[in-house]
Design a protein around this motif. Structure first.
Motif, short mmCIF file in Angstrom:
data_model
loop_
_atom_site.label_atom_id
_atom_site.label_comp_id
_atom_site.label_asym_id
_atom_site.label_seq_id
_atom_site.Cartn_x
_atom_site.Cartn_y
_atom_site.Cartn_z
N PHE A 500 0.83 -1.21 0.00
CA PHE A 500 0.00 0.00 0.00
C PHE A 500 0.87 1.26 0.00
O PHE A 500 0.51 2.26 -0.64
N LEU A 501 1.99 1.22 0.70
CA LEU A 501 2.90 2.37 0.68
C LEU A 501 3.47 2.61 -0.72
O LEU A 501 3.57 3.75 -1.18
N ILE A 502 3.84 1.53 -1.40
CA ILE A 502 4.40 1.66 -2.75
C ILE A 502 3.35 2.22 -3.71
O ILE A 502 3.65 3.14 -4.50
N ILE A 503 2.12 1.71 -3.65
CA ILE A 503 1.06 2.23 -4.53
C ILE A 503 0.77 3.68 -4.22
O ILE A 503 0.56 4.50 -5.13
N THR A 504 0.78 4.05 -2.95
CA THR A 504 0.59 5.45 -2.57
C THR A 504 1.65 6.33 -3.20
O THR A 504 1.35 7.39 -3.78
N ALA A 505 2.91 5.90 -3.13
CA ALA A 505 4.01 6.69 -3.69
C ALA A 505 3.88 6.83 -5.20
O ALA A 505 4.12 7.91 -5.77
N ILE A 506 3.48 5.75 -5.88
CA ILE A 506 3.34 5.79 -7.34
C ILE A 506 2.28 6.80 -7.75
O ILE A 506 2.51 7.66 -8.61
N PHE A 507 1.11 6.73 -7.14
CA PHE A 507 0.02 7.61 -7.54
C PHE A 507 0.28 9.06 -7.13
O PHE A 507 -0.06 9.99 -7.87
N ALA A 508 0.88 9.26 -5.97
CA ALA A 508 1.17 10.63 -5.54
C ALA A 508 2.22 11.28 -6.43
O ALA A 508 2.10 12.45 -6.80
N SER A 509 3.25 10.52 -6.83
CA SER A 509 4.31 11.09 -7.66
C SER A 509 3.85 11.36 -9.08
O SER A 509 4.26 12.35 -9.70
N LEU A 510 2.97 10.48 -9.60
CA LEU A 510 2.51 10.67 -10.98
C LEU A 510 1.37 11.69 -11.08
O LEU A 510 1.00 12.06 -12.18
N ALA A 511 0.83 12.12 -9.95
CA ALA A 511 -0.25 13.10 -10.00
C ALA A 511 0.20 14.37 -10.72
O ALA A 511 -0.54 14.95 -11.52
N LEU A 512 1.44 14.78 -10.46
CA LEU A 512 1.95 15.99 -11.12
C LEU A 512 2.14 15.78 -12.61
O LEU A 512 2.21 16.74 -13.37
N GLY A 513 2.22 14.52 -13.05
CA GLY A 513 2.36 14.24 -14.48
C GLY A 513 1.16 14.67 -15.28
O GLY A 513 1.23 14.78 -16.51
N ALA A 514 0.04 14.92 -14.61
CA ALA A 514 -1.15 15.40 -15.32
C ALA A 514 -0.87 16.72 -16.03
O ALA A 514 -1.47 17.03 -17.07
N LEU A 515 0.05 17.49 -15.47
CA LEU A 515 0.36 18.80 -16.08
C LEU A 515 1.13 18.66 -17.38
O LEU A 515 1.28 19.63 -18.13
N LEU A 516 1.64 17.44 -17.68
CA LEU A 516 2.35 17.23 -18.95
C LEU A 516 1.39 17.20 -20.13
O LEU A 516 1.82 17.40 -21.28
N MET A 517 0.13 16.91 -19.88
CA MET A 517 -0.83 16.82 -20.96
C MET A 517 -1.28 18.22 -21.36
O MET A 517 -1.26 19.16 -20.56
N ARG A 518 -1.69 18.34 -22.61
CA ARG A 518 -2.10 19.65 -23.11
C ARG A 518 -3.59 19.67 -23.38
O ARG A 518 -4.15 18.72 -23.94
N PRO A 519 -4.27 20.74 -22.97
CA PRO A 519 -5.69 20.85 -23.28
C PRO A 519 -5.88 21.22 -24.74
O PRO A 519 -4.97 21.72 -25.39
N SER A 520 -7.06 20.93 -25.26
CA SER A 520 -7.35 21.29 -26.65
C SER A 520 -8.84 21.48 -26.79
O SER A 520 -9.62 21.28 -25.86
N ALA A 521 -9.25 21.83 -27.99
CA ALA A 521 -10.68 22.04 -28.22
C ALA A 521 -11.47 20.77 -27.99
O ALA A 521 -12.62 20.79 -27.60
N GLN A 522 -10.82 19.63 -28.27
CA GLN A 522 -11.52 18.37 -28.10
C GLN A 522 -11.32 17.76 -26.74
O GLN A 522 -12.19 17.13 -26.20
N ALA A 523 -10.14 17.95 -26.19
CA ALA A 523 -9.83 17.27 -24.93
C ALA A 523 -9.78 18.19 -23.76
O ALA A 523 -9.35 17.88 -22.70
N GLY A 524 -10.24 19.40 -23.92
CA GLY A 524 -10.29 20.29 -22.80
C GLY A 524 -11.39 19.90 -21.89
O GLY A 524 -11.94 18.86 -21.91
N ALA A 525 -11.74 20.82 -21.02
CA ALA A 525 -12.74 20.49 -20.03
C ALA A 525 -14.02 20.07 -20.68
O ALA A 525 -14.74 20.82 -21.27
N GLY A 526 -14.29 18.82 -20.54
CA GLY A 526 -15.51 18.27 -21.07
C GLY A 526 -15.51 18.08 -22.54
O GLY A 526 -16.42 17.55 -23.13
N GLY A 527 -14.49 18.56 -23.21
CA GLY A 527 -14.46 18.40 -24.62
C GLY A 527 -15.40 19.30 -25.34
O GLY A 527 -15.48 19.36 -26.53
N GLY A 528 -16.11 20.12 -24.66
CA GLY A 528 -17.07 20.93 -25.33
C GLY A 528 -16.65 22.36 -25.46
O GLY A 528 -17.35 23.20 -25.97
N HIS A 529 -15.48 22.71 -25.04
CA HIS A 529 -15.03 24.09 -25.09
C HIS A 529 -14.24 24.37 -26.34
O HIS A 529 -13.58 23.52 -26.86
#
Length: 529
Positions: A500-529
């Motif tokens: 459980f400690l290892i899984i916690t570390a994996i998910f907590a460390s990769l959470a910041l990886g979300a910022l690597l993705m780029r929003p777009s007209a299709q994949a932005g919030a809800g895809g409808g923007h």
């Protein structure tokens, strides 16, 4: 000339609209496909809690019965990436109808199996055909629905993809207890027939290209089967057979490497490879696939760990385990509409960040586990896990697949689903290995502390010995056996905490990886923007 030129787009528009128009028939077809996907994913885990019943019914050995799961997983993991090429060649309508019909027939044959050999053959066929349904749903969701509707569609497929394996052991436990193990498979027959008929009648959003059959890469298929089949076998059987010390695991590892080399070589040198890796050139798809892999680790890892703890430490039977872990499924149901609403209101990357952190928190709460934990202590972590899974799955789906061109969608959908399955396979292999190694390590350390120089240990041994002697037993010997069993139980719980400690570390460390993705007209919030 200007008038003629201006008339061209007006004349072409109805054709394009006809191809992409969202009609009630297509919505109905999509719902039929979603139900088929639910059956296919559910069958990955539905037998896991009932393997002892199947083993007794077929007279199988412990080594043989594991192949009821392994054969399904190996066949499914080969079909999932292959389905993209088959969908382009046959059309979604033909592929899904054959897959649903064949899956149903294989389910019936599993129920009527009279030996473990027959069961393994039919389970492999069931897994192979079921694997053809899963990617088709993801491809359809991002092909026939406009971006503005994805805040509704993505939570649905995310719910099915996560809920089905989560509730599989629960449903399996109820069926085998209330009826018999045969109903684990018979339950698919009537719905499967309905899905096959519905798919043939309603799906109309693409056309076959049978000319691709002449360019089918048969050597590529053989290499793909060797690569993914060998990989799945090594990951499934390696932890329980001391990895490469087992000859079969070692041989299949060599087959896996050779198959992988040939698979990638043919994929990058042929005009029409059976697996198209070009989608990984899209940053969102590449990062989203990494996240999908990690989600596979968390989804299948926790689906495995909760029942394992309840069964091995708490002594629960399959029905009691199902009743305890069903909370996660209810949380996912509740979280799906919330995730859909949020996906149309906030940045998907922020939503993904919150989901990963929430999942990490749910596993961190489990690091205080003791051998006495039951439903009450596991309630909040399970609720948080279920909600977080939905908050993760919706943005991952939208961000990974929402920016791809239409012609890449079928192949990319197969690869995207493959990463989640491989994440689960790798995660389970690592978890099983760590549980064994860490449990042995903790037992040795606890044994060193519980010695004749430890006054408290001696006092407890004397107390147990006196009680056992009063019952007419050899008190000293029985007390040592009880103490050893107690230490083994504590070592097992401590090894769970390490995971459980290892899984916690994996998910907590990769959470910041979300910022690597780029929003777009299709994949932005809800895809409808």
């Amino acid at each position: 000339m200007a008038a003629a030129a201006a008339s061209v787009p007006r004349a072409a528009a109805p054709v394009e609209d006809a191809e992409t128009e969202l009609t009630p028939r297509r919505v109905a077809a999509f719902m039929v496909m979603v139900f088929g996907m639910f059956m296919a994913i559910l069958d990955i885990q539905i037998v896991s809690a009932s393997l002892p019943d199947i083993q007794a019914g077929l007279g199988a050995s412990p080594d043989e019965i594991s192949w009821v799961q392994t054969s399904y997983l190996i066949a499914e993991v080969v079909m999932i990436p292959l389905s993209g090429f088959l969908a382009r060649m046959m059309s979604t309508r033909v592929l899904f109808t054959i897959a649903a019909g064949g899956f149903t027939a294989a389910s019936f044959m599993c129920a009527t199996s009279g030996s473990i050999g027959e069961m393994i053959v039919w389970r492999a066929l069931q897994g192979f055909l079921g694997g053809g349904m899963i990617p088709s749903v993801f491809a359809a969701a991002f092909t026939i629905f406009p971006p503005a509707r994805r805040s509704t569609v993505s939570p649905l497929i995310g719910l099915i993809a996560t809920l089905a394996p989560t509730v599989g052991p629960t449903i399996g436990g109820y069926l085998s207890h209330a009826l018999s193990w045969h109903w684990l498979f018979l339950v698919n027959v009537v719905p499967g027939i309905a899905v096959a008929i519905g798919a043939w009648t309603l799906i109309d959003f693409d056309r076959p290209n049978w000319k691709l059959f002449d360019r089918f890469d048969w050597w590529g298929l053989l290499a793909l089967a060797a690569f993914l089949g060998g990989l799945e076998y090594v990951l499934e059987e390696g932890p329980s057979n001391d990895w490469f010390a087992d000859h079969a695991v070692a041989i299949l590892a060599v087959v896996m490497v050779a198959g992988g080399v040939v698979t990638f070589w043919r994929a990058f040198t042929r005009d029409e490879p059976i697996v198209d890796f070009s989608a990984f050139g899209d940053v969102n798809f590449a990062v989203g696939s990494v996240f999908s892999f990690v989600m596979g680790v968390g989804l299948y890892g926790l689906t495995y760990l909760y029942p394992l703890y309840l069964g091995s430490v708490r002594g629960y039977d399959s029905l009691m385990i199902g009743e305890t872990v069903f909370v996660s499924g209810l949380a996912m149901f509740a979280g799906a509409p919330i995730a859909g609403l949020l996906s149309s209101k906030i940045d998907l990357r922020l939503m993904l960040l919150v989901g990963f952190l929430g999942f990490a928190l749910s596993t961190w709460m489990l690091t205080g586990m003791t051998a006495e934990w039951d439903f009450r202590e596991l309630l909040v972590p399970q609720i948080l896990r279920g909600l977080s899974l939905m908050l993760c799955m919706v943005p991952i789906n939208n961000l990974a697949l929402g920016t791809l061109p239409r012609d890449k969608m079928k192949g990319a959908s197969g690869l995207y689903n493959l990463t989640r399955n491989l994440g689960g396979a790798v995660g389970l292999a690592v978890i099983n290995t760590l549980l064994t190694d860490r449990s042995a390590l903790h037992y040795e350390r606890l044994s060193e502390a519980v010695s004749w120089t430890n006054a408290e240990a001696v006092r407890q041994l004397d107390t147990m010995a006196q009680g056992l002697t009063a019952r007419g037993l050899d008190g000293a010997t029985a007390a040592l056996a009880q103490m050893s069993q107690r230490l083994q139980g504590q070592a097992t719980v401590m090894s769970f905490i390490d995971i459980f400690l290892i899984i916690t570390a994996i998910f907590a460390s990769l959470a910041l990886g979300a910022l690597l993705m780029r929003p777009s007209a299709q994949a932005g919030a809800g895809g409808g923007h």
